[in-house]
Design an enzyme around this catalytic site. Structure first.
Site, PDB file in Angstrom:
ATOM      1  N   GLY A 144       0.825  -1.092   0.123  1.00  0.00           N
ATOM      2  CA  GLY A 144       0.003   0.136  -0.258  1.00  0.00           C
ATOM      3  C   GLY A 144       0.603   0.966   0.298  1.00  0.00           C
ATOM      4  N   GLU A 180      -2.712   3.768 -15.392  1.00  0.00           N
ATOM      5  CA  GLU A 180      -3.597   2.296 -14.689  1.00  0.00           C
ATOM      6  C   GLU A 180      -4.678   2.149 -14.920  1.00  0.00           C
ATOM      7  OE1 GLU A 180      -1.568   2.370 -11.261  1.00  0.00           O
ATOM      8  OE2 GLU A 180      -2.321   1.061 -10.198  1.00  0.00           O
ATOM      9  N   ASP A 192      -1.638   9.104  -6.112  1.00  0.00           N
ATOM     10  CA  ASP A 192      -0.667   8.657  -4.910  1.00  0.00           C
ATOM     11  C   ASP A 192       0.554   9.103  -6.639  1.00  0.00           C
ATOM     12  OD1 ASP A 192      -1.756   6.927  -3.504  1.00  0.00           O
ATOM     13  OD2 ASP A 192      -2.299   5.020  -4.902  1.00  0.00           O
ATOM     14  N   TYR A 241     -12.198  -2.445  -3.573  1.00  0.00           N
ATOM     15  CA  TYR A 241     -12.011  -0.586  -3.976  1.00  0.00           C
ATOM     16  C   TYR A 241     -13.545  -0.717  -5.448  1.00  0.00           C
ATOM     17  CZ  TYR A 241      -9.255   3.120  -5.529  1.00  0.00           C
ATOM     18  OH  TYR A 241      -8.606   4.542  -5.723  1.00  0.00           O
TER      19      TYR A 241
HETATM   20  C1  GLA Z   1      -5.596   3.659  -3.354  1.00  0.00           C
HETATM   21  C2  GLA Z   1      -5.529   4.175  -4.456  1.00  0.00           C
HETATM   22  C3  GLA Z   1      -5.428   5.738  -4.398  1.00  0.00           C
HETATM   23  C4  GLA Z   1      -6.437   6.311  -3.322  1.00  0.00           C
HETATM   24  C5  GLA Z   1      -6.217   5.155  -2.136  1.00  0.00           C
HETATM   25  C6  GLA Z   1      -7.250   5.626  -0.882  1.00  0.00           C
HETATM   26  O1  GLA Z   1      -4.196   3.926  -3.243  1.00  0.00           O
HETATM   27  O2  GLA Z   1      -4.682   4.327  -5.653  1.00  0.00           O
HETATM   28  O3  GLA Z   1      -5.981   6.554  -5.419  1.00  0.00           O
HETATM   29  O4  GLA Z   1      -8.126   5.642  -3.390  1.00  0.00           O
HETATM   30  O5  GLA Z   1      -5.752   3.917  -2.817  1.00  0.00           O
HETATM   31  O6  GLA Z   1      -8.073   6.449  -0.112  1.00  0.00           O
END
Ligand code: GLA
Length: 410
Positions: A144, A180, A192, A241
């Site tokens: 993560g 992505e 990110d 997700y």
């Molecule tokens: C992942 C995704 C981000 C965001 C987070 C949750 O890291 O890549 O874009 O949505 O989850 O905050």
């Protein structure tokens, strides 16, 4: 999250569980020269940790991540014959593609991240030419901390460097996200890739994920980040997700019937949501409540950093974790145990799960003089409860992506 491909390639490459191998200055250019008999340019892009503002980015909301000092590095030099040749010190396999006929579909390999970016660069008018690329990554995979975003951004900077065209960094962040979304097939938000581009040493970055305006938020110099990896990764994270995203969109569709101005959960107030609780399925209401309140917490946390009210930042992080656990339901037993393990330890300011969830890491803010002892104790407590030895990193906010030579202290 969504890093199964990278993780399996990394495990095969080094024959064991993923390790973090920090690169020494000059190591990658030397390896590149031995392999390709040419001197490369090296670009790097960092992973990230999110302090607060979780699952808000794809709702046009606010996030407060920092780049961290684990980087993906991409060394590149031109190659004759119009082929892209990709190799990695971190991931297994090597790949060769014709730049004029890049594969249209992903191949379930780490090269997908580079290919997706190459497609997007072409679409943005960047002329690609033949090149050798050697990739090294220090970002722990599957934890993560955005190893995929780091790889995308470093690849984008490397590939465009041979084209003579320089796209604005915001466009780079956006096209890496599109790579992505469209090529890899993970419907992630912008956080990110954006912080990998714009991170700044000693700062968190408040990002308005609608306008893409951002503000640097200083982190007190005597506060460390202690990142604790539960070592747990949920296989279902991709599907979960996308399901959360769909539930948020359903909330917006219903609420916009009552308030036509609402385009995303970013536009919804707590009062509006409360007023229409009975118009929403209970689960959709819970998801929306998390997002609406998390946006408010994020903006409050920024104010508290500015006023030095770190105790309140800690409370907000705690509330964020509880909301992710109870309303958004993206935590897991191990993350909850890791968050509990931090409570009451000397120097602890606040902590929560960070990133997409269902495993991965917690982020803890800890006073510098206590952070090493904190790291040891939290690891011991977690191991005693779960039997799992966690990876724990003490670090601080780092600089975003760029040419390696611009950052001497690798
Ligand atoms: C992942 C995704 C981000 C965001 C987070 C949750 O890291 O890549 O874009 O949505 O989850 O905050």
């Amino acid at each position: 999250m969504l890093a199964d491909t990278l993780e399996s390639a990394q495990r095969h490459a080094i024959g064991s569980a993923p390790q973090v191998k920090k690169l020494k200055a000059n190591e990658l250019p030397q390896v590149f020269e031995r392999e390709f008999h040419a001197h490369p340019k090296v670009f790097r892009a960092p992973g990230r940790v999110n302090l607060i503002g979780e699952h808000t980015d794809y709702n046009d909301g606010f996030v407060l991540p920092s780049a961290i000092g684990f980087y993906a590095h991409v060394a590149i030099a031109p190659r004759s014959g119009g082929k892209l040749f990709l190799k990695s010190t971190a991931y297994e396999g090597q790949f060769e593609f014709d730049v004029s006929r890049l594969p249209e579909k992903k191949q379930d390999a780490w090269s997908d991240y580079v290919l997706g970016v190459a497609h997007q660069l072409k679409r943005a008018g960047v002329a690609l030419s033949g090149a050798n690329l050697l990739l090294h990554s220090e970002v722990p995979v599957g934890s993560g901390l955005s190893s995929s975003a780091a790889l995308e951004v470093a690849s984008a900077l490397a590939l465009q460097s041979l084209s003579g065209k320089t796209l604005p960094l915001k466009q780079i962040a956006k096209l890496c996200q599109s790579a992505e979304n469209e090529f890899v097939g993970a419907h992630v938000g912008i956080m990110d890739q954006f912080v990998s581009c714009f991170g700044k040493e000693g700062h968190a970055v408040l990002i308005d994920c609608r306008s893409l305006d951002f503000k640097l938020v200083p982190i007190p110099s005597d506060v460390d980040f202690v990142i604790c990896n539960t070592m747990v990764k949920h296989e279902l994270s991709g599907g979960e997700y996308n399901e959360r995203r769909a539930q948020c969109e359903e909330g917006v569709r219903t609420l916009s019937k009552f308030y036509p101005g609402i385009k995303a959960l970013r536009d919804v107030s707590v009062e509006q949501l409360t007023e229409h609780e009975s118009d929403l399925p209970a689960i959709v209401y819970r998801r929306c409540k998390h997002v609406v309140q998390e946006n408010a917490r994020t903006l409050e946390a920024v104010k508290c950093f500015a006023s030095g009210d770190l105790a309140r930042v800690g409370q907000l992080m705690r509330a964020s974790h509880e909301s992710l656990r109870d309303l958004y339901e993206v935590s897991c037993a191990e993350l909850d145990i890791m968050v509990e393990a931090a409570q009451g330890l000397p120097g602890f300011i606040g902590g929560r799960m960070t990133g997409g969830g269902f495993g991965g890491c917690t982020i803890n803010l800890v006073g510098h003089s206590n952070s090493q002892a904190f790291a040891k104790e939290v690891a011991a407590r977690y191991k005693a409860r779960t039997g799992i030895s966690p990876d724990v990193f003490v670090c601080s906010a780092a600089n975003g992506a760029g040419l390696e030579a611009e950052h001497a202290a690798v």
